[in-house]
Scaffold this motif. Structure first.
Motif, PDB file in Angstrom:
ATOM      1  N   UNK A 136      34.893  49.435-101.838  1.00 43.08           N
ATOM      2  CA  UNK A 136      35.235  48.314-102.708  1.00 43.08           C
ATOM      3  C   UNK A 136      34.080  48.027-103.653  1.00 43.08           C
ATOM      4  N   UNK A 137      34.402  47.943-104.947  1.00 42.87           N
ATOM      5  CA  UNK A 137      33.393  47.660-105.976  1.00 42.87           C
ATOM      6  C   UNK A 137      32.990  46.197-105.859  1.00 42.87           C
ATOM      7  N   UNK A 138      31.822  45.942-105.288  1.00 46.22           N
ATOM      8  CA  UNK A 138      31.405  44.560-105.045  1.00 46.22           C
ATOM      9  C   UNK A 138      30.044  44.260-105.644  1.00 46.22           C
ATOM     10  N   UNK A 139      29.594  45.086-106.585  1.00 49.64           N
ATOM     11  CA  UNK A 139      28.262  44.907-107.163  1.00 49.64           C
ATOM     12  C   UNK A 139      28.340  43.941-108.342  1.00 49.64           C
ATOM     13  N   UNK A 140      28.194  42.644-108.042  1.00 50.72           N
ATOM     14  CA  UNK A 140      28.257  41.624-109.086  1.00 50.72           C
ATOM     15  C   UNK A 140      26.872  41.167-109.535  1.00 50.72           C
ATOM     16  N   UNK A 174      36.861  52.572 -94.594  1.00 49.37           N
ATOM     17  CA  UNK A 174      36.849  51.543 -95.629  1.00 49.37           C
ATOM     18  C   UNK A 174      35.622  50.651 -95.491  1.00 49.37           C
ATOM     19  N   UNK A 175      35.005  50.323 -96.639  1.00 55.72           N
ATOM     20  CA  UNK A 175      33.878  49.409 -96.633  1.00 55.72           C
ATOM     21  C   UNK A 175      33.472  49.031 -98.035  1.00 55.72           C
ATOM     22  N   UNK A 230      27.937  51.517 -96.818  1.00 56.38           N
ATOM     23  CA  UNK A 230      27.704  52.961 -96.669  1.00 56.38           C
ATOM     24  C   UNK A 230      26.317  53.244 -97.249  1.00 56.38           C
ATOM     25  N   UNK A 231      25.325  53.343 -96.390  1.00 58.28           N
ATOM     26  CA  UNK A 231      23.941  53.482 -96.831  1.00 58.28           C
ATOM     27  C   UNK A 231      23.322  54.730 -96.222  1.00 58.28           C
ATOM     28  N   UNK A 232      22.016  54.896 -96.398  1.00 58.68           N
ATOM     29  CA  UNK A 232      21.352  56.141 -95.994  1.00 58.68           C
ATOM     30  C   UNK A 232      21.375  56.361 -94.486  1.00 58.68           C
ATOM     31  N   UNK A 233      21.634  55.304 -93.707  1.00 59.77           N
ATOM     32  CA  UNK A 233      21.693  55.448 -92.254  1.00 59.77           C
ATOM     33  C   UNK A 233      23.118  55.524 -91.731  1.00 59.77           C
ATOM     34  N   UNK A 234      24.088  55.552 -92.624  1.00 58.22           N
ATOM     35  CA  UNK A 234      25.495  55.674 -92.245  1.00 58.22           C
ATOM     36  C   UNK A 234      25.877  57.152 -92.237  1.00 58.22           C
ATOM     37  N   UNK A 235      26.405  57.631 -91.125  1.00 60.17           N
ATOM     38  CA  UNK A 235      26.788  59.038 -91.013  1.00 60.17           C
ATOM     39  C   UNK A 235      28.295  59.142 -90.831  1.00 60.17           C
ATOM     40  N   UNK A 236      28.953  59.764 -91.787  1.00 59.50           N
ATOM     41  CA  UNK A 236      30.396  59.964 -91.735  1.00 59.50           C
ATOM     42  C   UNK A 236      30.678  61.452 -91.868  1.00 59.50           C
ATOM     43  N   UNK A 237      31.333  62.023 -90.863  1.00 57.18           N
ATOM     44  CA  UNK A 237      31.620  63.459 -90.864  1.00 57.18           C
ATOM     45  C   UNK A 237      33.118  63.666 -90.736  1.00 57.18           C
ATOM     46  N   UNK A 283      42.526  65.708 -78.512  1.00 59.36           N
ATOM     47  CA  UNK A 283      43.335  64.802 -77.718  1.00 59.36           C
ATOM     48  C   UNK A 283      43.691  63.544 -78.487  1.00 59.36           C
ATOM     49  N   UNK A 284      42.864  63.228 -79.490  1.00 57.65           N
ATOM     50  CA  UNK A 284      43.165  62.091 -80.363  1.00 57.65           C
ATOM     51  C   UNK A 284      44.069  62.577 -81.496  1.00 57.65           C
ATOM     52  N   UNK A 285      45.145  61.865 -81.777  1.00 56.24           N
ATOM     53  CA  UNK A 285      46.100  62.282 -82.798  1.00 56.24           C
ATOM     54  C   UNK A 285      46.472  61.109 -83.690  1.00 56.24           C
ATOM     55  N   UNK A 286      47.070  61.423 -84.828  1.00 58.95           N
ATOM     56  CA  UNK A 286      47.594  60.401 -85.725  1.00 58.95           C
ATOM     57  C   UNK A 286      46.611  59.981 -86.794  1.00 58.95           C
ATOM     58  N   UNK A 287      47.161  59.502 -87.928  1.00 57.23           N
ATOM     59  CA  UNK A 287      46.331  59.003 -89.012  1.00 57.23           C
ATOM     60  C   UNK A 287      45.478  57.838 -88.508  1.00 57.23           C
ATOM     61  N   UNK A 288      44.209  57.851 -88.884  1.00 50.87           N
ATOM     62  CA  UNK A 288      43.243  56.913 -88.312  1.00 50.87           C
ATOM     63  C   UNK A 288      42.484  56.189 -89.420  1.00 50.87           C
ATOM     64  N   UNK A 289      42.262  54.892 -89.216  1.00 55.12           N
ATOM     65  CA  UNK A 289      41.513  54.079 -90.170  1.00 55.12           C
ATOM     66  C   UNK A 289      40.313  53.449 -89.472  1.00 55.12           C
ATOM     67  N   UNK A 290      39.165  53.458 -90.164  1.00 57.21           N
ATOM     68  CA  UNK A 290      37.948  52.838 -89.646  1.00 57.21           C
ATOM     69  C   UNK A 290      37.481  51.788 -90.645  1.00 57.21           C
ATOM     70  N   UNK A 291      37.193  50.572 -90.160  1.00 53.89           N
ATOM     71  CA  UNK A 291      36.752  49.476 -91.018  1.00 53.89           C
ATOM     72  C   UNK A 291      35.262  49.225 -90.820  1.00 53.89           C
TER      73      UNK A 291
END
Length: 222
Positions: free
Chosen positions: A143-147, A119-120, A125-132, A89-97
């Motif tokens: 984003x490369x932010x490891x300074x 995006x993050x 995005x760590x061991x408790x983040x679940x993306x399917x 029922x959900x349609x269209x390109x989708x972005x998650x921040x």
């Protein structure tokens, strides 16, 4: 309520009703929710239009199975734990921040099989983040932010599945690197890691480093 021109934010808390009419108008317009959107919850948005972003104020969960006022962006950058489920029922390109949400336990499930971009920063995005992902095109932008400041930041993809592409986005500051721990579980798809945006400077290199013991996925690096 009509937003008119400009970028507007409508704070609904827990009070959005079927009888409410909201027209975001021009610009990038956001509805800030203070309550979960459950199965069939899209019906409450029947008189909501011209909205671009659904933003969770805290630990709200969203099940999207119909139009939510036209929004195609979900902003989960708050300090709460959020679960976003995209169903039939959900349609269209989708972005998650997820940017700046390193301390939260967030999950995204693309059961609707739409084209999805998450995006993050690396440590969002760590061991408790679940993306399917689903059967559409699923992309993770990191984003490369490891300074080196405040400890090492590593993107852990152990619970990231069915995402065919990981794009490393260049940070504004030259010399910021990125480290990624790939998914170490068995799977039947390949992942392309695109770090072509890393440019560095004459004195500061920028690097993509893979960590961990192994990856069960076929990986292409460009």
């Amino acid at each position: 309520i009509t937003g008119g021109a400009g970028n507007d934010t409508f704070t609904t808390s827990t009070n959005l009703q079927l009888t409410d009419t909201i027209d975001g108008g021009d610009g990038t317009d956001t509805i800030l929710i203070g309550a979960d959107i459950g199965t069939g919850g899209s019906s409450i948005f029947g008189s909501v239009s011209d909205i671009e972003v659904i933003k969770a104020a805290g630990g709200q969960d969203v099940t999207a199975d119909g139009s939510l006022g036209g929004a195609q962006i979900f902003n989960l950058t708050n300090t709460g734990d959020n679960a976003l489920t995209l169903n039939a029922g959900w349609t269209g390109d989708t972005t998650v921040l997820l940017t700046g949400d390193a301390d939260s336990v967030d999950s995204v499930a693309n059961n609707a099989n739409v084209n999805l971009t998450v995006k993050g920063n690396a440590n969002d995005v760590h061991s408790s983040t679940t993306l399917t992902g689903g059967s559409g095109t699923d992309i993770l932008e990191i984003t490369a932010d490891n300074d080196g400041a405040g400890g090492e930041e590593v993107a852990n993809l152990d619970n990231v599945t069915k995402f065919e592409k990981v794009i490393v986005k260049d940070a504004v500051v030259a010399g910021t690197d990125v480290k990624i721990t790939p998914d170490a579980t068995a799977a039947t798809y390949s992942v392309t890691y695109d770090a072509s945006e890393l440019d560095g400077s004459a004195t500061l290199d920028e690097t993509l480093t893979f960590t961990g013991t192994s990856s069960a996925l076929a990986a292409n690096v460009i």
